[in-house]
Write a protein that holds these residues in place. Sequence first.
Motif, short mmCIF file in Angstrom:
data_model
loop_
_atom_site.label_atom_id
_atom_site.label_comp_id
_atom_site.label_asym_id
_atom_site.label_seq_id
_atom_site.Cartn_x
_atom_site.Cartn_y
_atom_site.Cartn_z
N UNK A 77 -11.15 51.33 36.78
CA UNK A 77 -12.19 50.32 36.92
C UNK A 77 -12.34 49.52 35.64
N UNK A 78 -12.53 48.21 35.82
CA UNK A 78 -12.77 47.31 34.70
C UNK A 78 -14.10 46.61 34.96
N UNK A 79 -14.95 46.61 33.96
CA UNK A 79 -16.25 45.96 34.09
C UNK A 79 -16.07 44.53 34.62
N UNK A 80 -16.89 44.12 35.57
CA UNK A 80 -16.72 42.78 36.16
C UNK A 80 -16.68 41.65 35.13
N UNK A 81 -17.44 41.75 34.06
CA UNK A 81 -17.44 40.68 33.06
C UNK A 81 -16.28 40.78 32.06
N UNK A 82 -15.40 41.77 32.23
CA UNK A 82 -14.24 41.92 31.34
C UNK A 82 -12.93 41.79 32.11
N UNK A 83 -13.01 41.34 33.34
CA UNK A 83 -11.78 41.25 34.16
C UNK A 83 -10.95 40.03 33.80
N UNK A 84 -9.72 40.05 34.27
CA UNK A 84 -8.75 38.97 34.07
C UNK A 84 -8.35 38.81 32.60
N UNK A 85 -8.39 39.92 31.86
CA UNK A 85 -7.97 39.93 30.47
C UNK A 85 -6.82 40.91 30.24
N UNK A 86 -6.31 41.51 31.32
CA UNK A 86 -5.21 42.46 31.21
C UNK A 86 -5.65 43.89 30.94
N UNK A 87 -6.96 44.17 31.04
CA UNK A 87 -7.44 45.51 30.74
C UNK A 87 -7.02 46.53 31.79
N UNK A 88 -6.95 46.12 33.04
CA UNK A 88 -6.47 47.03 34.08
C UNK A 88 -5.03 47.44 33.82
N UNK A 89 -4.22 46.48 33.46
CA UNK A 89 -2.82 46.76 33.10
C UNK A 89 -2.77 47.69 31.89
N UNK A 90 -3.61 47.42 30.89
CA UNK A 90 -3.65 48.27 29.69
C UNK A 90 -4.03 49.70 30.05
N UNK A 91 -4.99 49.86 30.95
CA UNK A 91 -5.43 51.20 31.33
C UNK A 91 -4.33 51.94 32.09
N UNK A 92 -3.61 51.24 32.94
CA UNK A 92 -2.49 51.88 33.65
C UNK A 92 -1.39 52.26 32.66
N UNK A 93 -1.15 51.44 31.67
CA UNK A 93 -0.17 51.79 30.65
C UNK A 93 -0.61 53.04 29.90
N UNK A 94 -1.89 53.14 29.57
CA UNK A 94 -2.42 54.33 28.89
C UNK A 94 -2.29 55.56 29.78
N UNK A 95 -2.54 55.40 31.08
CA UNK A 95 -2.40 56.52 32.02
C UNK A 95 -0.94 56.96 32.09
N UNK A 96 -0.02 56.01 32.12
CA UNK A 96 1.40 56.36 32.16
C UNK A 96 1.82 57.10 30.89
N UNK A 97 1.33 56.67 29.74
CA UNK A 97 1.65 57.36 28.48
C UNK A 97 1.12 58.79 28.53
N UNK A 98 -0.13 58.95 28.98
CA UNK A 98 -0.74 60.28 29.09
C UNK A 98 0.13 61.18 29.97
N UNK A 99 0.62 60.66 31.08
CA UNK A 99 1.45 61.45 32.01
C UNK A 99 2.84 61.70 31.46
N UNK A 100 3.43 60.74 30.78
CA UNK A 100 4.74 60.97 30.15
C UNK A 100 4.66 62.07 29.11
N UNK A 101 3.56 62.10 28.36
CA UNK A 101 3.38 63.15 27.34
C UNK A 101 3.34 64.54 27.97
#
Length: 140
Positions: A77-101
């Motif tokens: 989830x990305x706060x409605x006033x922070x959307x369209x800045x790539x934060x969802x993509x960033x969070x998925x990248x962080x999740x992928x890193x966590x899982x790769x580790x």
Amino acid sequence: MNSDSALRCANLDDGDAVVALWRVCGLTRPWNDAAADFRRAVNDASADILCLEKGGNLLATVMVGYDGHRGWVYYLGVSPDARMQGLGRDMMEAAEIWLRERDAPKIQLMVREDNEQAIGFYEALGYEVQPVVTIGRRLE
């Protein structure tokens, strides 16, 4: 993520803020206890809730876990006033890193079949709709 934001794992004190974000993002359902989901993830060594903050404000979260067979992603989830800045993509990248580790060989997530916006988001990140049927039962 830009340099003035911070990514960290949630702790029990974050519960109210995280669940409030999930609610405002439309991620909760009356039949699921989001606060209990939060507590289980924070207290489970095989799961985490990643939080992105800027200036002390919670902007985004993702729950990630590894069951020993597959990695799972929930509550992105990305706060409605922070959307369209790539934060969802960033969070998925962080999740992928966590899982790769943790050597997870595959990532799974579930999206309601009528949520075309979310499906499009994940497809743009290289995820594919899988030819499976989810079967479940409540243990109540």
